[in-house]
Scaffold this motif. Structure first.
Motif, PDB file in Angstrom:
ATOM      1  N   LEU A  44     -12.807  24.823  -9.859  1.00  0.00           N
ATOM      2  CA  LEU A  44     -11.988  24.091 -10.822  1.00  0.00           C
ATOM      3  C   LEU A  44     -11.774  22.654 -10.375  1.00  0.00           C
ATOM      4  CD1 LEU A  44      -9.301  26.774 -11.803  1.00  0.00           C
ATOM      5  CD2 LEU A  44     -11.272  26.005 -13.120  1.00  0.00           C
ATOM      6  N   GLY A  45     -11.622  22.456  -9.046  1.00  0.00           N
ATOM      7  CA  GLY A  45     -11.473  21.098  -8.548  1.00  0.00           C
ATOM      8  C   GLY A  45     -12.696  20.251  -8.812  1.00  0.00           C
ATOM      9  N   ARG A  46     -13.892  20.825  -8.665  1.00  0.00           N
ATOM     10  CA  ARG A  46     -15.110  20.074  -8.972  1.00  0.00           C
ATOM     11  C   ARG A  46     -15.194  19.755 -10.460  1.00  0.00           C
ATOM     12  NH1 ARG A  46     -17.238  23.586  -4.979  1.00  0.00           N
ATOM     13  NH2 ARG A  46     -17.919  25.096  -6.568  1.00  0.00           N
ATOM     14  N   ARG A  47     -14.735  20.703 -11.270  1.00  0.00           N
ATOM     15  CA  ARG A  47     -14.767  20.479 -12.720  1.00  0.00           C
ATOM     16  C   ARG A  47     -13.823  19.355 -13.130  1.00  0.00           C
ATOM     17  NH1 ARG A  47     -17.968  21.227 -17.147  1.00  0.00           N
ATOM     18  NH2 ARG A  47     -16.699  21.466 -19.049  1.00  0.00           N
ATOM     19  N   LEU A  48     -12.640  19.311 -12.491  1.00  0.00           N
ATOM     20  CA  LEU A  48     -11.628  18.296 -12.815  1.00  0.00           C
ATOM     21  C   LEU A  48     -11.720  17.060 -11.939  1.00  0.00           C
ATOM     22  CD1 LEU A  48      -8.557  20.666 -13.318  1.00  0.00           C
ATOM     23  CD2 LEU A  48      -9.908  19.543 -15.090  1.00  0.00           C
ATOM     24  N   ARG A  49     -12.690  17.013 -11.037  1.00  0.00           N
ATOM     25  CA  ARG A  49     -12.917  15.885 -10.125  1.00  0.00           C
ATOM     26  C   ARG A  49     -11.666  15.582  -9.289  1.00  0.00           C
ATOM     27  NH1 ARG A  49     -14.101  13.692 -14.884  1.00  0.00           N
ATOM     28  NH2 ARG A  49     -12.740  11.905 -14.534  1.00  0.00           N
ATOM     29  N   VAL A  50     -11.091  16.645  -8.691  1.00  0.00           N
ATOM     30  CA  VAL A  50      -9.966  16.498  -7.771  1.00  0.00           C
ATOM     31  C   VAL A  50     -10.288  17.278  -6.501  1.00  0.00           C
ATOM     32  CG1 VAL A  50      -8.202  16.154  -9.556  1.00  0.00           C
ATOM     33  CG2 VAL A  50      -8.743  18.471  -8.771  1.00  0.00           C
ATOM     34  N   ALA A  51      -9.569  16.962  -5.422  1.00  0.00           N
ATOM     35  CA  ALA A  51      -9.787  17.619  -4.132  1.00  0.00           C
ATOM     36  C   ALA A  51      -8.486  17.655  -3.353  1.00  0.00           C
ATOM     37  CB  ALA A  51     -10.876  16.899  -3.332  1.00  0.00           C
ATOM     38  N   ASP A  52      -8.404  18.595  -2.399  1.00  0.00           N
ATOM     39  CA  ASP A  52      -7.271  18.680  -1.471  1.00  0.00           C
ATOM     40  C   ASP A  52      -7.701  18.108  -0.129  1.00  0.00           C
ATOM     41  OD1 ASP A  52      -5.989  20.035  -3.483  1.00  0.00           O
ATOM     42  OD2 ASP A  52      -6.302  22.022  -2.600  1.00  0.00           O
ATOM     43  N   LEU A  53      -6.812  17.369   0.485  1.00  0.00           N
ATOM     44  CA  LEU A  53      -7.071  16.830   1.817  1.00  0.00           C
ATOM     45  C   LEU A  53      -6.083  17.465   2.787  1.00  0.00           C
ATOM     46  CD1 LEU A  53      -8.125  13.375   2.929  1.00  0.00           C
ATOM     47  CD2 LEU A  53      -6.077  14.293   3.986  1.00  0.00           C
ATOM     48  N   ARG A  54      -6.605  18.111   3.829  1.00  0.00           N
ATOM     49  CA  ARG A  54      -5.786  18.812   4.824  1.00  0.00           C
ATOM     50  C   ARG A  54      -5.821  18.054   6.134  1.00  0.00           C
ATOM     51  NH1 ARG A  54      -4.696  24.069   3.023  1.00  0.00           N
ATOM     52  NH2 ARG A  54      -5.898  24.647   1.173  1.00  0.00           N
TER      53      ARG A  54
END
Length: 528
Positions: free
Chosen positions: A428-438
């Protein structure tokens, strides 16, 4: 090998070892005495209560009963004596060594320059005898932390001062090597009143659990006509009582102070604990606020400290920097762990991190209130409640990650404590062009994550935070924080300086149309 009373608590280069207090085995093994007393005394007590004759004293068995009890007591005394005899400790210029064990020998050694925190612990029985236990953590010690139990309270405090002085890099002046190191002065920052601890317990999740159980019991009794409804309250009552007691006993008489040794925390009702965290040992801080606490404006602070590891022994209390406090007290504690906030208006930045919510007409994924960059609008269908809260801000000294709408959270990670960084992106993140940074620090309750930010923004933050962390580590304090540092020429920076990142105009982290990044991970530097 004299006992610890009167022993000069100074670095020892002659190989002399010292013993703990002779009462130490009794304080550690009182539970065995209680079990024996229960085993032998239960039947006797019941016989006396019923008016019967105790079987162990009738039929010619009195002598054997006395002999068995005497043998058991002698074995316990012998075990206590051997345990005390084989428990020894030594303090040198570089190490603390503790030997213990009778059948299975243990030799623990901790480097002073790796000491991350020192606790002075006083269980109830130890307080009666005026004794205390020293527990000092080294980097990633976890369950292998070095423990020294028990010493007279004054000796334990002097020994703590000696270890911290050596860990700081202080040396004795010529002609004064045999003098004990005095306790460093301290200045109290805050004290949490007992009434607030009680209020925090009543407004905690334990009360919510109790309300749910009462509703469930009422529904099962009156709606379904079930007789087991009230029975559900019996185990629930024990759980609620244990939760309330844990919150009150660990937060009671909480006090925080600052000294050249670091941050000093004192708390406890029956078992008192005095923690000392040297400067620079806090790896990450998390400030949390539950929905019920929002009515009172209360917050809780937890920390990751190198060396605490994943031990469950008092893990909640030991990693708590502030059990319950107001916003002003939160700012005071933040000033201890992050003396330089790296921004000209720290109150506005941290307030936005604690309570800020981006406006609905914000720049799509750009900087908003307090300089926080939040999730883009396109992610609102995935996180309709939290997308305006999730975000990050960068100052000259730390990265701030906020999240949560009902249970609000703000994680603060100093740049030099960033040990590794990882980008995560699901389908879903790839679809919405978002990512989490840890951001990875040492093991602890704080898990800093920047949730659902624009993929291009996350990629730039990934690279820039790695450069900031490397540059900050070169400028960080040495392991021996009071030791004079040799003059050296500054190394050229391989990336943008934190000050440059902190001064970016609003919207600088806005999205770019370069396509979503693939999942990647980068490891930087060693442990601190």
């Amino acid at each position: 090998m004299p006992a610890s009373q009167g022993v000069p608590l100074i670095p020892d280069t002659t190989g002399t070892w010292h013993r703990v207090h002779p009462v130490s085995p009794l304080v550690r093994g009182w539970i065995a005495l209680a079990a024996i007393a229960y085993f032998f005394g239960r039947d006797w007590f019941e016989a006396v209560f019923r008016g019967d004759e105790f079987w162990g004293l009738s039929g010619g068995r009195a002598l054997w009963t006395v002999l068995i009890v005497a043998v058991v007591v002698l074995l316990l005394v012998a075990g206590f004596f051997l345990s005390w005899w084989y428990t020894r400790y030594q303090v040198t210029d570089d190490h603390v060594r503790v030997n213990s064990g009778v059948l299975f020998r243990q030799h623990r050694q901790a480097r002073l320059d790796r000491v991350q925190a020192i606790d002075v612990i006083q269980p109830l029985l130890a307080r009666i005898f005026g004794l205390a236990e020293l527990k000092f953590e080294v980097a990633d010690a976890g369950e292998s932390a070095v423990r020294l139990a028990y010493l007279p309270l004054a000796s334990a405090q002097e020994l703590r001062a000696t270890i911290l002085a050596r860990a700081a890099g202080l040396t004795s002046e010529p002609g004064h090597a045999q003098e004990p190191v005095p306790e460093a002065p301290e200045q109290q920052i805050l004290a949490v009143p007992g009434s607030r601890i009680v209020g925090a317990a009543l407004l905690s999740g334990t009360t919510v659990f109790l309300a749910i159980m009462l509703i469930a019991a009422g529904v099962s009794t009156f709606v379904f006509d079930a007789a087991f409804g009230p029975a559900l309250l019996v185990p629930a009552a024990f759980g609620v009582a244990a939760g309330y007691w844990s919150t009150f006993s660990t937060g009671y008489n909480f006090r925080a102070a600052v000294s050249p040794d670091g941050i000093r925390l004192r708390y406890g009702l029956l078992e008192t604990r005095a923690q000392t965290v040297p400067p620079g040992r806090v790896q990450a801080v998390e400030i949390m606020q539950s929905p019920l606490w929002r009515f009172k404006g209360w917050y809780r602070m937890r920390v990751n400290v190198a060396g605490y590891g994943v031990s469950t022994e008092n893990s909640g209390a030991r990693t708590t920097l502030l059990p319950v406090g107001t916003r002003q007290e939160v700012m005071q504690m933040l000033a201890l762990v992050l003396p330089d906030p790296g921004t000209d208006d720290p109150f506005a930045v941290f307030t936005a991190g604690l309570d800020g919510i981006a406006a609905t007409d914000q720049n799509d994924g750009g900087a908003s209130d307090g300089g926080f960059v939040t999730s883009p609008r396109r992610v609102r269908w995935l996180s309709w409640l939290t997308w305006r809260r999730n975000g990050f801000a960068v100052t000259g000294t730390a990265l701030l990650a906020r999240s949560g709408r009902l249970w609000r959270s703000l994680a603060v990670v100093p740049h030099e404590r960033t040990q590794s960084i990882a980008l995560h992106q699901g389908p879903l993140g790839r679809r919405l062009r978002v990512a989490d940074l840890r951001l990875h620090t040492t093991t602890g309750p704080v898990t800093p994550v920047v949730y659902q930010i624009d993929a291009d923004t996350a990629r730039r933050l990934f690279d820039e935070q790695a450069a900031r962390a490397a540059a900050a580590r070169r400028r960080s304090l040495p392991e021996r924080w009071l030791e004079a540092r040799p003059e050296s020429t500054p190394e050229p920076s391989s990336g943008p300086e934190p000050e440059a990142a902190a001064g970016r105009p609003d919207g600088q982290y806005g999205p770019q149309q370069n396509g979503p990044p693939t999942e990647q991970e980068s490891r930087h530097g060693g442990q601190h």
